[in-house]
Design an enzyme around this catalytic site. Sequence first.
Site, PDB file in Angstrom:
ATOM      1  CE  LYS A 196      -2.892  -2.800   3.127  1.00 27.55           C
ATOM      2  NZ  LYS A 196      -3.075  -2.536   4.396  1.00 27.55           N
ATOM      3  N   GLY A 197       1.913   0.832   0.181  1.00 30.62           N
ATOM      4  CA  GLY A 197       2.833   1.990   0.410  1.00 30.62           C
ATOM      5  C   GLY A 197       3.372   3.237  -0.288  1.00 30.62           C
ATOM      6  CD  GLU A 213       8.085  -0.558  -3.874  1.00 25.37           C
ATOM      7  OE1 GLU A 213       7.147  -0.441  -3.137  1.00 25.37           O
ATOM      8  OE2 GLU A 213       8.937  -1.698  -3.123  1.00 25.37           O
ATOM      9  CG  ASP A 214       6.835   2.163   0.147  1.00 19.44           C
ATOM     10  OD1 ASP A 214       7.927   1.020  -0.715  1.00 19.44           O
ATOM     11  OD2 ASP A 214       6.205   1.588   0.862  1.00 19.44           O
ATOM     12  CG  ASP A 234      15.386  -2.091   3.452  1.00 17.37           C
ATOM     13  OD1 ASP A 234      16.398  -0.891   4.245  1.00 17.37           O
ATOM     14  OD2 ASP A 234      15.080  -2.327   4.537  1.00 17.37           O
ATOM     15  CE  LYS A 280      15.168   2.555   5.057  1.00 18.42           C
ATOM     16  NZ  LYS A 280      14.865   1.513   6.251  1.00 18.42           N
ATOM     17  CG  PHE A 299      11.587   1.627  10.431  1.00 22.36           C
ATOM     18  CD1 PHE A 299      10.960   0.153   9.367  1.00 22.36           C
ATOM     19  CD2 PHE A 299      10.391   1.786  11.009  1.00 22.36           C
ATOM     20  CE1 PHE A 299      10.195  -0.169   9.263  1.00 22.36           C
ATOM     21  CE2 PHE A 299       9.024   1.777  11.223  1.00 22.36           C
ATOM     22  CZ  PHE A 299       9.401   0.083   9.286  1.00 22.36           C
ATOM     23  CG  ASP A 328       3.474   0.014   7.373  1.00 26.76           C
ATOM     24  OD1 ASP A 328       4.072  -0.836   6.546  1.00 26.76           O
ATOM     25  OD2 ASP A 328       2.990  -1.154   8.349  1.00 26.76           O
ATOM     26  NE  ARG A 342      -0.587   1.369   5.123  1.00 24.79           N
ATOM     27  CZ  ARG A 342       0.864   0.162   5.008  1.00 24.79           C
ATOM     28  NH1 ARG A 342       2.070   0.911   4.085  1.00 24.79           N
ATOM     29  NH2 ARG A 342       0.544  -0.904   5.054  1.00 24.79           N
TER      30      ARG A 342
END
Length: 181
Positions: free
Chosen positions: A44-45, A99-100, A103, A131, A152, A159, A165
């Site tokens: 959902k990000g 993408e949000d 990582d 990142k 983080f 979230d 969010r």
Amino acid sequence: MHPDVKKILVSEEEIQKKCTQLGQEITEAYRNYPQPPLLVALLKGSVPFLACLISRIELDIEYDFMDVSSYNGTESMGDVRILKDLGQSIKGRDILLVEDIVDTGRTIVEVGKMLKNKGANEIKVVTLLDKPSRRVVDAKADFVGFEIPNEFVIGFGLDYNEKYRNLNYVGVLKEEVFQGE
Ligand code: 5GP
Ligand code: MG
């Protein structure tokens, strides 16, 4: 600022400016393609970022959603499962994966493979956050909003246990929020 947030890493204004810039870059990159790309946003990000970005792309793009899971709380689980698949055929389509955050890189590599298996032509990736210090697989986004340190983060789609969010900035939570769990 939300009372659970320790600091803001990327402000609302910076995000909005970046969406305009990325929208222009994407418009230029795809201008001479035979067909505009299909944006595939990972739920959902990436929803706030998708919304921010699409109005700045001056091409007749389409978008669709996929939901995959690899994360539980703050720890990477390492495997990527499809929770919701695309609603259409992508055979021969050029895909821009939205993408949000990238990582470890596993999600974009695994989803990239899935899209290739479905017959996608070219796959590019746009991510709001990156990142690079956390990479465990060879993965690189084609369009990156902001490189951030190994922290983080929450907000603007990201979230912690489904919360935060809806913040319009990207920030870091206070330690006591994690201890309260
Ligand atoms: P990767 O597969 O690249 O390790 O992880 C990608 C996914 O992990 C992201 O789409 C996001 O859902 C989650 N993720 C990675 N880092 C963070 C973070 O700092 N905060 C939050 N909320 N999610 C993260
Ligand atoms: Mg995600």
